[in-house]
Design an enzyme around this catalytic site. Sequence first.
Site, PDB file in Angstrom:
ATOM      1  N   SER A 280       8.227  53.942 -37.952  1.00 44.51           N
ATOM      2  CA  SER A 280       7.763  55.234 -37.405  1.00 44.51           C
ATOM      3  C   SER A 280       8.862  56.285 -37.500  1.00 44.51           C
ATOM      4  O   SER A 280       8.609  57.438 -37.874  1.00 44.51           O
ATOM      5  CB  SER A 280       7.371  55.078 -35.933  1.00 44.51           C
ATOM      6  OG  SER A 280       6.183  54.359 -35.816  1.00 44.51           O
TER       7      SER A 280
ATOM      8  N   ARG B 104       9.287  59.930 -39.996  1.00 39.07           N
ATOM      9  CA  ARG B 104       9.530  61.246 -39.384  1.00 39.07           C
ATOM     10  C   ARG B 104      10.800  61.881 -39.927  1.00 39.07           C
ATOM     11  O   ARG B 104      10.828  63.084 -40.211  1.00 39.07           O
ATOM     12  CB  ARG B 104       9.594  61.094 -37.866  1.00 39.07           C
ATOM     13  CG  ARG B 104       8.184  60.893 -37.275  1.00 39.07           C
ATOM     14  CD  ARG B 104       8.237  60.200 -35.965  1.00 39.07           C
ATOM     15  NE  ARG B 104       6.930  60.165 -35.313  1.00 39.07           N
ATOM     16  CZ  ARG B 104       5.978  59.257 -35.551  1.00 39.07           C
ATOM     17  NH1 ARG B 104       6.152  58.313 -36.457  1.00 39.07           N
ATOM     18  NH2 ARG B 104       4.831  59.295 -34.890  1.00 39.07           N
TER      19      ARG B 104
ATOM     20  N   ASP C  67       0.926  48.483 -31.491  1.00 37.14           N
ATOM     21  CA  ASP C  67       1.351  47.716 -32.670  1.00 37.14           C
ATOM     22  C   ASP C  67       1.845  46.316 -32.308  1.00 37.14           C
ATOM     23  O   ASP C  67       2.098  45.495 -33.199  1.00 37.14           O
ATOM     24  CB  ASP C  67       2.448  48.465 -33.426  1.00 37.14           C
ATOM     25  CG  ASP C  67       1.879  49.686 -34.139  1.00 37.14           C
ATOM     26  OD1 ASP C  67       0.646  49.777 -34.290  1.00 37.14           O
ATOM     27  OD2 ASP C  67       2.674  50.559 -34.547  1.00 37.14           O
TER      28      ASP C  67
ATOM     29  N   LYS D 285      -7.343  49.901 -37.515  1.00 38.17           N
ATOM     30  CA  LYS D 285      -5.977  49.805 -38.050  1.00 38.17           C
ATOM     31  C   LYS D 285      -6.051  49.330 -39.510  1.00 38.17           C
ATOM     32  O   LYS D 285      -7.088  49.445 -40.146  1.00 38.17           O
ATOM     33  CB  LYS D 285      -5.141  48.880 -37.168  1.00 38.17           C
ATOM     34  CG  LYS D 285      -4.893  49.459 -35.771  1.00 38.17           C
ATOM     35  CD  LYS D 285      -4.035  50.712 -35.857  1.00 38.17           C
ATOM     36  CE  LYS D 285      -3.732  51.304 -34.495  1.00 38.17           C
ATOM     37  NZ  LYS D 285      -3.055  52.602 -34.592  1.00 38.17           N
TER      38      LYS D 285
ATOM     39  N   ARG E 174      -8.478  44.655 -36.613  1.00 36.89           N
ATOM     40  CA  ARG E 174      -7.532  43.652 -36.091  1.00 36.89           C
ATOM     41  C   ARG E 174      -8.157  42.750 -35.035  1.00 36.89           C
ATOM     42  O   ARG E 174      -7.640  41.654 -34.800  1.00 36.89           O
ATOM     43  CB  ARG E 174      -6.274  44.345 -35.555  1.00 36.89           C
ATOM     44  CG  ARG E 174      -5.386  44.819 -36.694  1.00 36.89           C
ATOM     45  CD  ARG E 174      -4.076  45.426 -36.224  1.00 36.89           C
ATOM     46  NE  ARG E 174      -3.237  45.660 -37.394  1.00 36.89           N
ATOM     47  CZ  ARG E 174      -2.163  46.448 -37.401  1.00 36.89           C
ATOM     48  NH1 ARG E 174      -1.789  47.088 -36.301  1.00 36.89           N
ATOM     49  NH2 ARG E 174      -1.448  46.590 -38.506  1.00 36.89           N
TER      50      ARG E 174
ATOM     51  N   ARG F 148       0.621  43.057 -40.110  1.00 35.19           N
ATOM     52  CA  ARG F 148       0.817  42.495 -38.767  1.00 35.19           C
ATOM     53  C   ARG F 148      -0.040  41.251 -38.537  1.00 35.19           C
ATOM     54  O   ARG F 148       0.311  40.405 -37.714  1.00 35.19           O
ATOM     55  CB  ARG F 148       0.584  43.563 -37.701  1.00 35.19           C
ATOM     56  CG  ARG F 148       1.607  44.702 -37.808  1.00 35.19           C
ATOM     57  CD  ARG F 148       1.754  45.514 -36.551  1.00 35.19           C
ATOM     58  NE  ARG F 148       2.215  46.858 -36.852  1.00 35.19           N
ATOM     59  CZ  ARG F 148       3.492  47.192 -37.094  1.00 35.19           C
ATOM     60  NH1 ARG F 148       4.438  46.300 -37.042  1.00 35.19           N
ATOM     61  NH2 ARG F 148       3.820  48.444 -37.381  1.00 35.19           N
TER      62      ARG F 148
END
Length: 429
Positions: A26, A30, A317, A343, A347, A389
């Site tokens: 993340s 940015r 997450d 997602k 999920r 994930r």
Amino acid sequence: MPSLSSAIVAPARHVRGRLRVPGDKSISHRYALIAACAEGTSRFLNYAPGADCRSTLECLRGMGVGVESGTDQAVTLLSRGFRGWQASDAPLDAGNSGTTMRMMAGLLAAQPFVTRMTGDESLSARPMRRVIEPLMRMGATIDSVQGHAPLTIHGGRLRPIRHVPEVPSAQIKSAVLLAGLHTEGTTSVDEPAETRDHTERALAAFGVAVQKAGNLVSIEGGQRVQPQSVTVPGDFSSAAFWMVAAAALPGSRVEIEDVGLNPTRTALIDVLRRFGAHVEVHPAEVAAGEPRGTIVVEHRETGRVVIEPGEVPGLIDELPAIAALAAHGGEVTVQGASELRVKESDRIAALVAGFRGLGIDADERPDGFVIHGTGAPAGGTANARSDHRMAMSFAIAALAAKSPSRIEGSDAVVISYPGFFETLDRLVA
Ligand code: S3P
């Protein structure tokens, strides 16, 4: 394209060791996007090595921003400033990355040209109206396929808005704030619940003032972005898988160094303590507004945890990792998490199917799941459905099994954690 790769995960008694995890995904997105709005050179160390953050760099290259990336996760960004971006005839490909598509859309909405953004099959199925709607209210025109990518963004002069999103989402908050930075006046986002605040902290680090009052965040347009050089902390959401493995397997102890400790990301620590684990947090330093330090997790007891709806935004997450807490006889109930269905995969459905495939009792609910471990499961096969994930959650759960398990589509880990399986090999005994 569905992946054909698979990994065999052998049963393990415990996980033990000291490690670092890759740079935060993340935060890396940015830093790259904000640096591209500054005129000059920014340098990042420990930039996230996964495919998602590479997609962001590729999109910026497509806009004519200079990007040099070495093999050691050092990235140099040379930008002529936001007004120096150039229109691209070729579409920008966000790959699997929702953060790239949504945050980039915020910036492209303020550019005086048209850009097309595409993504892979999974990203093209994810909801984009939540970003299209506020950006169109600001004055952009965005064509989509019934609210899905590909997006064609006709940017231009925007007006500030006050946006009240229906679902808490750091990506949407960030897209609107980044668009707002390039308008005249004050743009604000009033979120229904607090979400990760990396954009706010990163903007401040790059010299941009952001006001915060509770869950209301505001930005004054027209501020100058200063280039910056920063080191990205380790990704707490990647560390989460080792933290859960250590909490779940008797005899385990892991020590994770230089991991991000931003309080909007660390709610898992409390969940692990509720489950019965011993967790130590040793803060080390704060750089560019982001705290980082060492986390130690040791198994103590195997318990049950219930995740309430109000906790979901702070754990969004980590919920796949949390599911794996149940693998060695614990119980995990998650409620109010229907966001999980949109997602990288659905999920909720993917977790329940995968855990059942490993021989673990799992119940699907419209907005969550219940995973009920009963000692060591048999082991079996779980399909990651091209979702990083999912692959990591199943691998951790498979450690508790009686016999080796197959994780289909295991190479999805490259999205956020290349090297995950090598680290797994090193930590297990
Ligand atoms: C992210 C925000 C969250 C999270 C995603 C990364 C971000 O998504 O699930 O993995 O970097 O802003 P939403 O904004 O859709 O909640």
